[in-house]
Design an enzyme around this catalytic site. Structure first.
Site, PDB file in Angstrom:
ATOM      1  N   SER A 223      97.506 -88.490  16.414  1.00  0.00           N
ATOM      2  CA  SER A 223      97.231 -88.175  15.007  1.00  0.00           C
ATOM      3  C   SER A 223      98.139 -88.908  14.019  1.00  0.00           C
ATOM      4  O   SER A 223      97.855 -88.927  12.817  1.00  0.00           O
ATOM      5  CB  SER A 223      97.352 -86.662  14.771  1.00  0.00           C
ATOM      6  OG  SER A 223      96.247 -85.986  15.330  1.00  0.00           O
TER       7      SER A 223
ATOM      8  N   LYS B   3      96.402 -91.372  11.698  1.00  0.00           N
ATOM      9  CA  LYS B   3      95.488 -90.953  10.621  1.00  0.00           C
ATOM     10  C   LYS B   3      95.929 -91.409   9.231  1.00  0.00           C
ATOM     11  O   LYS B   3      95.098 -91.928   8.464  1.00  0.00           O
ATOM     12  CB  LYS B   3      95.295 -89.435  10.669  1.00  0.00           C
ATOM     13  CG  LYS B   3      94.517 -88.971  11.898  1.00  0.00           C
ATOM     14  CD  LYS B   3      94.510 -87.455  12.038  1.00  0.00           C
ATOM     15  CE  LYS B   3      93.754 -87.044  13.305  1.00  0.00           C
ATOM     16  NZ  LYS B   3      93.848 -85.591  13.571  1.00  0.00           N
TER      17      LYS B   3
ATOM     18  N   TYR C   1      87.328 -93.954  16.572  1.00  0.00           N
ATOM     19  CA  TYR C   1      88.358 -92.943  16.306  1.00  0.00           C
ATOM     20  C   TYR C   1      89.257 -92.740  17.525  1.00  0.00           C
ATOM     21  O   TYR C   1      90.493 -92.710  17.405  1.00  0.00           O
ATOM     22  CB  TYR C   1      87.699 -91.621  15.918  1.00  0.00           C
ATOM     23  CG  TYR C   1      88.636 -90.443  15.942  1.00  0.00           C
ATOM     24  CD1 TYR C   1      89.598 -90.273  14.950  1.00  0.00           C
ATOM     25  CD2 TYR C   1      88.587 -89.501  16.978  1.00  0.00           C
ATOM     26  CE1 TYR C   1      90.478 -89.204  14.976  1.00  0.00           C
ATOM     27  CE2 TYR C   1      89.450 -88.433  17.009  1.00  0.00           C
ATOM     28  CZ  TYR C   1      90.401 -88.284  16.012  1.00  0.00           C
ATOM     29  OH  TYR C   1      91.274 -87.230  16.053  1.00  0.00           O
TER      30      TYR C   1
ATOM     31  N   TYR D  18      99.969 -80.389  10.808  1.00  0.00           N
ATOM     32  CA  TYR D  18      99.076 -79.368  11.365  1.00  0.00           C
ATOM     33  C   TYR D  18      99.240 -78.048  10.596  1.00  0.00           C
ATOM     34  O   TYR D  18      99.372 -78.036   9.380  1.00  0.00           O
ATOM     35  CB  TYR D  18      99.332 -79.192  12.863  1.00  0.00           C
ATOM     36  CG  TYR D  18      99.099 -80.434  13.673  1.00  0.00           C
ATOM     37  CD1 TYR D  18      97.888 -81.128  13.600  1.00  0.00           C
ATOM     38  CD2 TYR D  18     100.061 -80.930  14.554  1.00  0.00           C
ATOM     39  CE1 TYR D  18      97.650 -82.269  14.350  1.00  0.00           C
ATOM     40  CE2 TYR D  18      99.835 -82.058  15.311  1.00  0.00           C
ATOM     41  CZ  TYR D  18      98.633 -82.727  15.203  1.00  0.00           C
ATOM     42  OH  TYR D  18      98.404 -83.853  15.939  1.00  0.00           O
TER      43      TYR D  18
ATOM     44  N   VAL E 127     100.052 -85.184  18.844  1.00  0.00           N
ATOM     45  CA  VAL E 127     100.214 -84.376  20.051  1.00  0.00           C
ATOM     46  C   VAL E 127     100.893 -85.147  21.179  1.00  0.00           C
ATOM     47  O   VAL E 127     101.239 -84.563  22.211  1.00  0.00           O
ATOM     48  CB  VAL E 127      98.857 -83.828  20.545  1.00  0.00           C
ATOM     49  CG1 VAL E 127      98.292 -82.838  19.552  1.00  0.00           C
ATOM     50  CG2 VAL E 127      97.882 -84.951  20.836  1.00  0.00           C
TER      51      VAL E 127
END
Length: 575
Positions: free
Chosen positions: A215, A218, A343, A395, A413
């Site tokens: 992540s 992103k 992705y 998160y 993660v």
């Protein structure tokens, strides 16, 4: 007799690291985000001749324009008693100010030094040294002027080291196992790297171990999308509000959009906006090139095993993609499977802490890579990216992180955290064990320690806020502190520290309450290299008397340092 006075100052010794502000592209695009950016930097447009450097005398530094050659000044500060600069010592001096050998801004100098080493030359005379550094003299010369964003970089790094080791005992948390490839990482891995907007770098631990961005990619994909198609187009499809929900929950906002680009649904949709007309392979290659540019071409790879492992278990992401398709969230003619593959490929990009820190520093620097000067992301895109990282990047812990740390960050993660201190530095820390919100346990501890020590929190500079250390501030040394620094270095025989004092423009003849100077102390302690440096490089007077009427020669005689006695006697005879 006062030979043991420095013990009064135990624990006060300080490092002397002088830095320069390296040249970077400060010109912002006049166009709006979404227009094609100008990604080149003009050569030679950096030096305007307004810098100043320290002279080797005891006086305040003279302006650069008054010095015949900057190479002379650098050489005189670094050369040994035989009039040579050892290559290893020069490289060590560069490291101390935060400049690494692989810095692309030092490419020509490093190539010249390698040629010297290949010819078995280990020490450089002035002529050879000057030829080696002349092509990068602006950066090298300014590297010793204390003008980098973190002036006392070595002192700052000592604090970073303590924070790193204080995080090691935190062994709680669990390595992510829902992606089989991630479960194979050792929970003991722990690395930290920093890169400032001036290209000063430092790293510890497993900072060269590759790990996948997950992540953490992103915000980089979002910055790319906004730079290329503009914020208005991007936010026609993706919102900007924190979701208050798990990062992979199947939900949309009231406008039928993913809540923000930092959750899975928003990141999947972003992939449909970047180069939609290109072939899938070219689209991924484009993102890879952007990331490599942001990392100054340092390690950015792709883990096919992670990609295949994630694709085989990515049921929730498939569900999210079909949910977006069902609600007509994608632009027309979007190939859902192709977008989802893209992705997952983005999430499977590998970096190290060191290359990731440069990427984070590029964000901190308004989209300009600090090591190359290339404009990678539009400044407007960076502003939007940092805003979303601040509110949505951690998160379900995002609000708490903003409250406690107060800096833009994004976690993944795989155990990585990309932290940005705007206009100062980028930091990447990585440790696989995660807490129950999916954030690295050691990484969170490190971030909290950072802002508890330094005033990096967004609101630390409020007028009546309790004071923390500000590593950005160049503190003018008080007279008493100069005395402590100079005499302590003379007592310990630390010529390197004395050189730093000269570079800061300190008075090398400054005396303590008893009238004793660095030359007195060095002569009494038998530190002949310090005595030689003070006489030959700094030009200090040999006949300064202390409160008892004693000069440095008297101390050398009293304590039986014959060589120093002869050196001071020669200086006396010449005067």
């Amino acid at each position: 007799m006062h030979r043991l006075w420095p013990f009064l100052y135990q624990g006060v010794q300080r490092q002397y690291r002088c830095f320069s502000r390296c040249q970077q592209t400060s010109r912002l695009l006049s166009s709006k985000a979404g227009d094609p950016p100008n990604t080149t930097r003009e050569e030679g447009a950096e030096n305007n001749g307004e810098d100043t450097v320290s002279s080797t005398s005891a006086k305040r530094p003279a302006p650069l324009s008054s010095l015949p050659h900057l190479e002379d000044w650098v050489f005189n500060l670094l050369c040994n008693s035989r009039g040579h600069v050892p290559i290893t010592e020069f490289l060590k001096a560069l490291r101390e100010v935060g400049l690494w050998e692989n810095d692309p801004r030092l490419k020509e100098t490093m190539a010249n030094l390698r040629r010297q080493q290949e010819s078995h030359t280990t020490r450089l005379d002035f002529e050879t040294f000057s030829k080696c550094i002349t092509e990068n003299i602006v950066l090298i010369g300014r590297a010793f002027q204390s003008k980098f964003v973190i002036p006392k970089f070595s002192e700052f790094c000592s604090h970073i080291d303590k924070m790193y080791w204080s995080s090691v005992p935190h062994k709680e948390g669990k390595v992510a196992d829902y992606i089989p490839q991630l479960a194979r990482f050792s929970p003991d891995l722990w690395g930290v790297a920093i890169c400032t907007v001036d290209g000063q770098r430092h790293s510890l631990g497993d900072s060269n171990q590759p790990f996948c961005l997950q992540s953490c990619v992103k915000p980089l994909v979002y910055a790319t999308a906004v730079s290329e198609v503009g914020a208005e187009t991007v936010h026609r499809y993706v919102g900007t509000e924190p979701s208050g929900r798990p990062f992979n929950e199947i939900a949309l906002n009231k406008y039928n959009q993913p809540f923000n680009p930092m959750i899975n649904s928003g990141a999947i949709l972003l992939c449909s906006l970047i180069k939609p007309e290109d072939h899938q392979a070219d689209r991924f290659d484009h993102i890879l090139k952007v990331l490599k540019a942001a990392a100054a071409e340092e390690f950015v790879g792709f883990s096919n095993t992670t990609f295949l492992s994630e694709k085989a278990t990515s049921y929730r992401n498939f569900a999210l993609a079909y949910y977006l398709k069902e609600n007509k969230c994608f632009p027309p003619k979007t190939d859902l499977i192709e977008v989802l593959d893209l992705y997952l490929q983005h999430c499977s990009v590998d970096i190290t802490c060191e290359s990731g820190a440069i990427i984070a520093a590029t964000l901190a620097n308004g989209g300009v890579c600090p090591l190359t000067g290339e404009l990678v992301f539009h400044p407007d895109a960076v502003q939007h990216t940092l805003s979303l990282m601040h509110s949505c990047g951690m998160y379900d812990y995002s609000g708490q992180f903003a409250f406690q740390v107060g800096l833009p960050a994004k976690s993944g993660v795989s155990g990585g955290i990309m932290l940005v201190v705007p206009s100062v530095m980028g930091i990447v820390c990585w440790s696989p064990p995660l807490d129950n919100t999916g954030n690295s346990v050691r990484g969170l501890h490190f971030c909290k320690e950072l802002v508890s020590t330094f005033n990096f929190h967004h609101y630390d500079n409020l007028k009546y806020k309790s004071k923390k250390l500000d590593p950005r501030r160049h503190r003018d040394e008080s007279s008493s502190q100069q005395i402590i620094d100079i005499l302590f270095a003379a007592y310990n025989g630390d010529v390197t520290a004395l050189r730093r004092c000269v570079m800061l423009g300190m008075n090398m003849e400054i005396a303590d309450y008893d009238g004793r100077t660095a030359l007195h102390v060095a002569a009494a302690e038998g530190n002949i290299q310090v005595v030689r440096f003070l006489l030959e490089k700094c030009g200090v007077r040999h006949d300064i008397q202390d409160r008892w009427g004693q000069i440095a020669l008297d101390d050398a005689v009293r304590f039986g340092h014959t060589e120093i006695e002869e050196m001071l006697q020669k200086a006396q005879d010449k005067s």
